[in-house]
Write a protein that holds these residues in place. Structure first.
Motif, mmCIF file in Angstrom:
data_model
loop_
_atom_site.group_PDB
_atom_site.id
_atom_site.type_symbol
_atom_site.label_atom_id
_atom_site.label_comp_id
_atom_site.label_asym_id
_atom_site.label_seq_id
_atom_site.Cartn_x
_atom_site.Cartn_y
_atom_site.Cartn_z
ATOM 1 N N GLY A 1 -1.084 49.574 41.538
ATOM 2 C CA GLY A 1 0.210 49.046 41.942
ATOM 3 C C GLY A 1 1.171 48.821 40.791
ATOM 4 N N LEU A 2 2.422 48.468 41.155
ATOM 5 C CA LEU A 2 3.459 48.280 40.145
ATOM 6 C C LEU A 2 3.110 47.127 39.214
ATOM 7 C CD1 LEU A 2 6.626 48.780 42.344
ATOM 8 C CD2 LEU A 2 5.998 50.146 40.359
ATOM 9 N N LEU A 3 2.795 45.973 39.799
ATOM 10 C CA LEU A 3 2.477 44.815 38.980
ATOM 11 C C LEU A 3 0.966 44.680 38.873
ATOM 12 C CD1 LEU A 3 4.999 42.244 40.528
ATOM 13 C CD2 LEU A 3 5.209 43.399 38.346
ATOM 14 N N ASP A 4 0.328 45.548 38.092
ATOM 15 C CA ASP A 4 -1.125 45.440 37.965
ATOM 16 C C ASP A 4 -1.473 44.414 36.886
ATOM 17 O OD1 ASP A 4 -0.593 46.755 35.647
ATOM 18 O OD2 ASP A 4 -1.593 48.622 36.189
ATOM 19 N N GLU A 5 -2.779 44.214 36.670
ATOM 20 C CA GLU A 5 -3.215 43.147 35.768
ATOM 21 C C GLU A 5 -2.613 43.307 34.373
ATOM 22 O OE1 GLU A 5 -5.099 44.656 37.913
ATOM 23 O OE2 GLU A 5 -6.480 43.267 38.887
ATOM 24 N N ARG A 6 -2.509 44.551 33.898
ATOM 25 C CA ARG A 6 -2.040 44.769 32.538
ATOM 26 C C ARG A 6 -0.563 44.370 32.393
ATOM 27 N NH1 ARG A 6 -2.722 50.616 30.242
ATOM 28 N NH2 ARG A 6 -4.824 50.380 31.037
ATOM 29 N N VAL A 7 0.237 44.791 33.370
ATOM 30 C CA VAL A 7 1.662 44.451 33.325
ATOM 31 C C VAL A 7 1.847 42.942 33.392
ATOM 32 C CG1 VAL A 7 3.835 44.614 34.566
ATOM 33 C CG2 VAL A 7 2.392 46.634 34.326
ATOM 34 N N VAL A 8 1.081 42.305 34.285
ATOM 35 C CA VAL A 8 1.201 40.856 34.439
ATOM 36 C C VAL A 8 0.827 40.160 33.139
ATOM 37 C CG1 VAL A 8 0.259 38.867 35.646
ATOM 38 C CG2 VAL A 8 0.816 40.939 36.911
ATOM 39 N N HIS A 9 -0.233 40.619 32.517
ATOM 40 C CA HIS A 9 -0.683 40.035 31.263
ATOM 41 C C HIS A 9 0.408 40.168 30.195
ATOM 42 C CE1 HIS A 9 -3.881 38.440 28.826
ATOM 43 N NE2 HIS A 9 -3.525 39.253 27.852
ATOM 44 N N TRP A 10 0.991 41.353 30.132
ATOM 45 C CA TRP A 10 2.058 41.623 29.158
ATOM 46 C C TRP A 10 3.257 40.712 29.404
ATOM 47 C CZ3 TRP A 10 7.080 43.684 29.514
ATOM 48 C CH2 TRP A 10 7.626 44.127 28.302
ATOM 49 N N LEU A 11 3.626 40.589 30.686
ATOM 50 C CA LEU A 11 4.777 39.757 31.034
ATOM 51 C C LEU A 11 4.516 38.298 30.650
ATOM 52 C CD1 LEU A 11 5.822 41.157 34.522
ATOM 53 C CD2 LEU A 11 7.150 41.229 32.413
ATOM 54 N N ARG A 12 3.286 37.842 30.952
ATOM 55 C CA ARG A 12 2.940 36.450 30.639
ATOM 56 C C ARG A 12 3.020 36.214 29.132
ATOM 57 N NH1 ARG A 12 -1.376 35.704 34.851
ATOM 58 N NH2 ARG A 12 -0.136 35.042 36.635
ATOM 59 N N ALA A 13 2.469 37.173 28.363
ATOM 60 C CA ALA A 13 2.465 37.025 26.913
ATOM 61 C C ALA A 13 3.894 36.994 26.382
ATOM 62 C CB ALA A 13 1.685 38.172 26.279
ATOM 63 N N ARG A 14 4.767 37.728 27.053
ATOM 64 C CA ARG A 14 6.152 37.853 26.629
ATOM 65 C C ARG A 14 6.953 36.587 26.911
ATOM 66 N NH1 ARG A 14 9.124 42.917 25.155
ATOM 67 N NH2 ARG A 14 10.328 41.675 23.730
ATOM 68 N N PHE A 15 6.747 36.010 28.080
ATOM 69 C CA PHE A 15 7.666 34.972 28.546
ATOM 70 C C PHE A 15 7.067 33.580 28.594
ATOM 71 C CE2 PHE A 15 9.271 38.938 30.332
ATOM 72 C CZ PHE A 15 10.562 38.915 29.810
ATOM 73 N N SER A 16 5.900 33.367 27.999
ATOM 74 C CA SER A 16 5.396 32.006 28.046
ATOM 75 C C SER A 16 4.902 31.577 26.668
ATOM 76 C CB SER A 16 4.278 31.883 29.054
ATOM 77 O OG SER A 16 3.207 32.708 28.669
#
Lengths: 295, 292
Positions: A280-295
């Motif tokens: 899917g679009l928001l798979d685990e890797r993307v989510v992990h990257w986003l979290r690392a970026r914005f938190s």
């Protein structure tokens, strides 16, 4: 907002419940073809309570969720030890049985001079609690999204907790989880019941938006759609299934550009998307990257 | 009463023969690729629609329509294989299945766009009176259906058990890794088995529409469901099991329809499947390998 936009947004909200229900099972490693049945049970149960017995919507919703959870438990008990396609087929069989029972269900009574209630394949009309209580479509839309926000809040809380990690471990490797002391069967039954209740809640809101339901609203097509929503949006985060619903109902159906070709566009889009992003679009890797970026 | 029972059994065997073919096609794909192809029925529907379209515009003979049905189904099957199964060969089974669902939506809408009426007539396999055998009646097209089914199964048996290709296919079903190590070209086997499965499915589809003499877009969902149901009843991944599962499904449906009516007929089939899966997930006829 015009009626059309309200309608599209309402539908996005309504089917998000079903997509989340499928998602909840998917992250614990079970693929159900049958969540639409609990959506249907919620719709029928709450419709009967509000339209035929004058029960208020919140009470009816609680009763419907309880019934949805109970039905999911009954289906889950003999099937949860099954894996993969076996589980999918067992849930499909159960859901189709429930749909055929809706077709056989003739249960009507006269309320204020009008015959109301499920009438087999003829469907069940006159679920007008929302209209009769003077709730505007816009307010009903707001209600749906408030309930959805509460559900999403619960999901976010669970995903951050120990329980969330345990659930994902079930999906990754149930044997390893069991060896770490997780009671796999009890937890899976709990997840099935919660997913059933969640689907039922969506069904309650769906029935009171449409005011008319019939057995074939809850056929296998709806079930596979909800699975597809969860998978297109992504299995990495709770927002994945919502994104899936938005892509289908919002972009493809809502934009009206693809009138008449909606399924051709949507189908091709999904197949190509899955080639490049199989989780899917928001798979685990993307989510992990986003979290690392914005938190 | 007794006469009715036998008549129902005959009718059940006839529809069971078509189910058996559907299940065999489904099983070939599942057994070799370990993937569920939800677009299996819709591809058959697409082939039948192609033949119907040709018939509406140019009036074709029975044999020509059969050829078009097969060509259309194999073409649609190839499209599904390229877009849903070739890219996910080593990847996610769920992604492949959902992708095949997406193409189902496409094929169905394409058929509806090309031919917007809900129902189209399809030329009958045989126009004439049923054969009377004492108190029983046997439709000639039913007899033809049984014959074609048996012939297809025999041909398939020869292909799978008497040819090098068949040996390779059985090796892949038994042990995919060892088969690849032994130099069997897996992707090549996958493509060809998809074609064979589409062919078998197309024959089933042609028999079904020409004996019911009508085509609707629902044929796609119907074929997928019946094929899966019969395959599961027979035990996943076993070809003899698929044939027996199909026949069993036909018999169950014919008898429960006679006793309880059409809605309970479908209910009985699902109920049996559910009980069977809960009690004996390996199917009525045990297979060599279980699915994961």
């Amino acid at each position: 907002m015009d009626d059309y936009t309200i309608g599209v947004l309402t539908n996005i909200g309504l089917f998000s419940f079903l997509a989340l229900s499928a998602y909840l099972l998917l992250i614990t490693g079970e693929m159900s073809f049958g969540q639409q049945a609990f959506f249907g049970i919620g719709a029928y149960c709450a419709g009967i309570l509000t339209a035929m017995y004058g029960v208020s919507l919140p009470l009816a919703a609680i009763a419907a969720m309880a019934l949805g959870a109970l039905a999911a438990l009954l289906v889950g008990l003999p099937t949860l030890r099954l894996k993969g396609l076996y589980f999918a087929m067992a849930t499909l069989a159960a859901a189709e049985m429930i749909r055929i029972l809706f077709e056989l269900l003739h249960f009507q009574r006269t309320v204020e001079g009008e015959l109301l209630g499920p009438d087999g394949t003829q469907g069940f009309r006159g679920i007008r609690w929302v209209f009769e209580s003077g709730v505007e479509p816009l307010h009903y839309l707001a209600l749906i999204y408030v309930v959805l926000a509460v559900v999403l809040g619960l999901f976010a809380w669970i995903e951050r907790s120990r329980l969330g990690a345990t659930l994902r471990s079930l999906g990754q490797d149930p044997e390893l989880a069991a060896s770490l002391g997780v009671d796999v069967n009890r937890l899976k039954l709990g997840v099935a019941a919660a997913a059933g209740a969640l689907a039922a809640l969506g069904g309650v809101l769906y029935a009171h938006h449409n005011t008319y339901i019939e057995p074939r609203n809850f056929d296998i097509m709806l079930g596979i759609h909800s699975l597809a929503y969860a998978l297109i949006g992504g299995l990495g985060t709770t927002f994945g299934p919502l994104l899936g619903v938005v892509v289908d109902i919002g972009l493809v159906e809502g934009s009206r550009v693809f009138e008449g070709y909606r399924m051709i566009v949507f189908g091709g889009l999904v197949a190509v998307l899955l080639v490049f992003r199989p989780r899917g679009l928001l798979d685990e890797r993307v989510v992990h990257w986003l979290r690392a970026r914005f938190s | 009463m007794f006469v009715d029972l036998i008549q129902n059994t005959l009718d059940g065997l006839t529809s069971g023969a078509a189910y058996a073919l559907l299940a065999v096609g489904f099983t070939l794909i599942f057994g070799v690729l370990r993937r569920v192809n939800l677009s299996y029925g819709p591809a058959i529907m697409f082939g039948c629609y192609a033949a119907t379209w040709f018939h509406v515009h140019f009036q074709g003979g029975l044999l020509l329509l059969a050829v078009i049905t097969i060509a259309g189904t194999v073409l649609a099957g190839a499209y599904v294989e390229r877009l849903c199964f070739a890219p996910h060969r080593d990847g996610s089974a769920i992604a492949a299945m959902v992708a095949s669902f997406a193409l189902w939506m496409q094929l169905e809408e394409l058929a509806i766009l090309a031919m917007p009426k809900h129902l189209y007539a399809f030329p009958a396999l045989y126009e004439g009176r049923p054969l009377a055998l004492g108190p029983f009646s046997l439709r000639v097209e039913a007899l033809l259906m049984l014959l074609v089914t048996v012939a297809t199964c025999v041909a398939l048996h020869r292909l799978l058990y008497r040819s090098r290709f068949g040996l390779a296919v059985r090796a892949v079903i038994e042990q995919p890794v060892a088969a690849q190590l032994a130099g069997i070209d897996l992707p090549g086997i996958f493509v060809r088995i998809f074609a064979v499965a589409s062919l078998v499915g197309a024959i089933a589809g042609y028999l079904i529409v020409s004996s019911s003499e009508q085509v609707t877009p629902m044929l796609g969902m119907w074929s997928t469901l019946k094929g899966m149901l019969a395959m599961m009843l027979g035990g996943l991944g076993s070809l003899p099991g698929a044939v027996l599962g199909g026949l069993a499904l036909g018999l169950i449906e014919a008898h429960s329809q006679w006793f309880f009516g059409p809605q309970v007929r479908d209910l009985t089939a699902y109920l049996l499947l559910f009980i069977l899966l809960a009690l004996r997930p390996s199917g009525l006829w045990t297979t060599t390998r279980s699915a994961s």
